[in-house]
Design a protein around this motif. Structure first.
Motif, PDB file in Angstrom:
ATOM      1  N   ASN A 118       0.875  -1.120  -0.049  1.00 32.19           N
ATOM      2  CA  ASN A 118      -0.076  -0.095   0.080  1.00 32.19           C
ATOM      3  C   ASN A 118       0.990   1.332  -0.102  1.00 32.19           C
ATOM      4  O   ASN A 118       0.651   2.261  -0.803  1.00 32.19           O
ATOM      5  CB  ASN A 118      -0.975  -0.031   1.134  1.00 32.19           C
ATOM      6  N   VAL A 119       1.720   1.372   0.697  1.00 34.62           N
ATOM      7  CA  VAL A 119       2.950   2.293   0.868  1.00 34.62           C
ATOM      8  C   VAL A 119       3.401   2.584  -0.391  1.00 34.62           C
ATOM      9  O   VAL A 119       3.541   3.504  -1.170  1.00 34.62           O
ATOM     10  CB  VAL A 119       3.956   2.269   1.897  1.00 34.62           C
ATOM     11  N   GLY A 120       3.874   1.443  -1.159  1.00 36.05           N
ATOM     12  CA  GLY A 120       4.407   1.575  -2.509  1.00 36.05           C
ATOM     13  C   GLY A 120       3.453   2.124  -3.504  1.00 36.05           C
ATOM     14  O   GLY A 120       3.832   3.056  -4.405  1.00 36.05           O
ATOM     15  N   ARG A 121       2.226   1.999  -3.328  1.00 36.38           N
ATOM     16  CA  ARG A 121       1.321   2.166  -4.428  1.00 36.38           C
ATOM     17  C   ARG A 121       1.123   3.633  -4.394  1.00 36.38           C
ATOM     18  O   ARG A 121       0.853   4.190  -5.409  1.00 36.38           O
ATOM     19  CB  ARG A 121       0.037   1.528  -4.034  1.00 36.38           C
ATOM     20  N   GLN A 122       1.143   4.400  -3.235  1.00 35.21           N
ATOM     21  CA  GLN A 122       0.927   5.410  -2.965  1.00 35.21           C
ATOM     22  C   GLN A 122       2.156   6.482  -3.131  1.00 35.21           C
ATOM     23  O   GLN A 122       2.150   7.574  -2.867  1.00 35.21           O
ATOM     24  CB  GLN A 122       0.462   5.843  -1.217  1.00 35.21           C
ATOM     25  N   SER A 123       3.343   5.590  -3.446  1.00 33.80           N
ATOM     26  CA  SER A 123       4.500   6.411  -3.976  1.00 33.80           C
ATOM     27  C   SER A 123       4.713   7.146  -2.612  1.00 33.80           C
ATOM     28  O   SER A 123       5.710   8.226  -2.843  1.00 33.80           O
ATOM     29  CB  SER A 123       4.542   7.256  -5.144  1.00 33.80           C
ATOM     30  N   ARG A 124       4.817   6.546  -1.539  1.00 32.61           N
ATOM     31  CA  ARG A 124       5.400   6.973  -0.442  1.00 32.61           C
ATOM     32  C   ARG A 124       6.752   6.509   0.251  1.00 32.61           C
ATOM     33  O   ARG A 124       7.065   5.327  -0.274  1.00 32.61           O
ATOM     34  CB  ARG A 124       4.442   6.837   0.834  1.00 32.61           C
ATOM     35  N   ARG A 125       7.474   6.763   1.019  1.00 31.53           N
ATOM     36  CA  ARG A 125       8.549   6.354   1.450  1.00 31.53           C
ATOM     37  C   ARG A 125       8.342   5.686   2.937  1.00 31.53           C
ATOM     38  O   ARG A 125       7.458   6.208   3.494  1.00 31.53           O
ATOM     39  CB  ARG A 125       9.663   7.465   1.668  1.00 31.53           C
ATOM     40  N   LEU A 126       9.224   4.839   3.358  1.00 29.54           N
ATOM     41  CA  LEU A 126       8.838   4.287   4.548  1.00 29.54           C
ATOM     42  C   LEU A 126      10.134   4.187   5.809  1.00 29.54           C
ATOM     43  O   LEU A 126      11.235   4.174   5.250  1.00 29.54           O
ATOM     44  CB  LEU A 126       8.425   2.750   4.408  1.00 29.54           C
ATOM     45  N   VAL A 127       9.727   4.714   6.949  1.00 28.23           N
ATOM     46  CA  VAL A 127      10.457   4.378   7.908  1.00 28.23           C
ATOM     47  C   VAL A 127       9.899   3.634   8.943  1.00 28.23           C
ATOM     48  O   VAL A 127       8.865   3.831   9.614  1.00 28.23           O
ATOM     49  CB  VAL A 127      10.971   5.683   8.531  1.00 28.23           C
ATOM     50  N   SER A 128      10.558   2.379   9.328  1.00 23.52           N
ATOM     51  CA  SER A 128      10.080   1.809  10.382  1.00 23.52           C
ATOM     52  C   SER A 128      10.482   1.930  11.802  1.00 23.52           C
ATOM     53  O   SER A 128      11.745   1.798  11.864  1.00 23.52           O
ATOM     54  CB  SER A 128      10.277   0.101  10.217  1.00 23.52           C
ATOM     55  N   LEU A 129       9.576   2.226  12.878  1.00 27.95           N
ATOM     56  CA  LEU A 129      10.180   2.187  14.168  1.00 27.95           C
ATOM     57  C   LEU A 129       9.812   1.085  14.827  1.00 27.95           C
ATOM     58  O   LEU A 129       9.967   0.823  15.960  1.00 27.95           O
ATOM     59  CB  LEU A 129       9.442   3.467  14.840  1.00 27.95           C
ATOM     60  N   CYS A 130       9.253  -0.071  14.054  1.00 26.01           N
ATOM     61  CA  CYS A 130       8.818  -1.138  14.798  1.00 26.01           C
ATOM     62  C   CYS A 130       9.801  -2.387  14.285  1.00 26.01           C
ATOM     63  O   CYS A 130      10.287  -2.519  13.008  1.00 26.01           O
ATOM     64  CB  CYS A 130       7.392  -1.700  14.109  1.00 26.01           C
ATOM     65  N   THR A 131      10.355  -3.068  15.298  1.00 24.96           N
ATOM     66  CA  THR A 131      11.435  -4.110  15.111  1.00 24.96           C
ATOM     67  C   THR A 131      10.826  -5.143  14.312  1.00 24.96           C
ATOM     68  O   THR A 131      11.565  -5.751  13.354  1.00 24.96           O
ATOM     69  CB  THR A 131      11.969  -4.549  16.513  1.00 24.96           C
ATOM     70  N   PHE A 132       9.609  -5.486  14.412  1.00 31.41           N
ATOM     71  CA  PHE A 132       8.942  -6.628  13.452  1.00 31.41           C
ATOM     72  C   PHE A 132       8.959  -6.146  12.181  1.00 31.41           C
ATOM     73  O   PHE A 132       9.345  -7.092  11.108  1.00 31.41           O
ATOM     74  CB  PHE A 132       7.592  -7.032  13.734  1.00 31.41           C
TER      75      PHE A 132
END
Length: 99
Positions: A63-77
């Protein structure tokens, strides 16, 4: 295999889907500069053996990719999932790395 329909609840700031009579969730913060910060994954213990958490992460990252957004994970999983399937690293902001 079940079809897990991802819901983006902007009021609670959670991506989630419902299966096995329970909700699985990933909290997020969406910034104005196009970055989605994933904060926490919640999967009921009874569903962990079914790889539900991974399926949720996979749907969220798609979903993040389809929205052409970038991702930063604060979640270890989520970080662990990205490390296991490095193709998702394409969603990380330029110069951002996870170990």
């Amino acid at each position: 295999e079940e079809d897990y329909k991802l819901v983006d609840n902007s009021y609670t700031r959670q991506y989630k889907f419902h299966t096995g009579g329970m909700w699985q969730k990933i909290g997020y913060i969406k910034s104005s500069n196009g970055v989605v910060y994933l904060t926490r994954t919640e999967v009921p213990p009874d569903l962990k053996r079914r790889r539900i958490g991974y399926r949720l992460v996979e749907k969220v990252l798609a979903n993040v990719g389809r929205q052409s957004r970038r991702l930063v994970s604060l979640c270890t999983f989520v970080v662990m999932c990205i490390q296991k399937y490095p193709g998702w690293k394409r969603l990380l902001p330029e110069g951002f790395r996870i170990n």
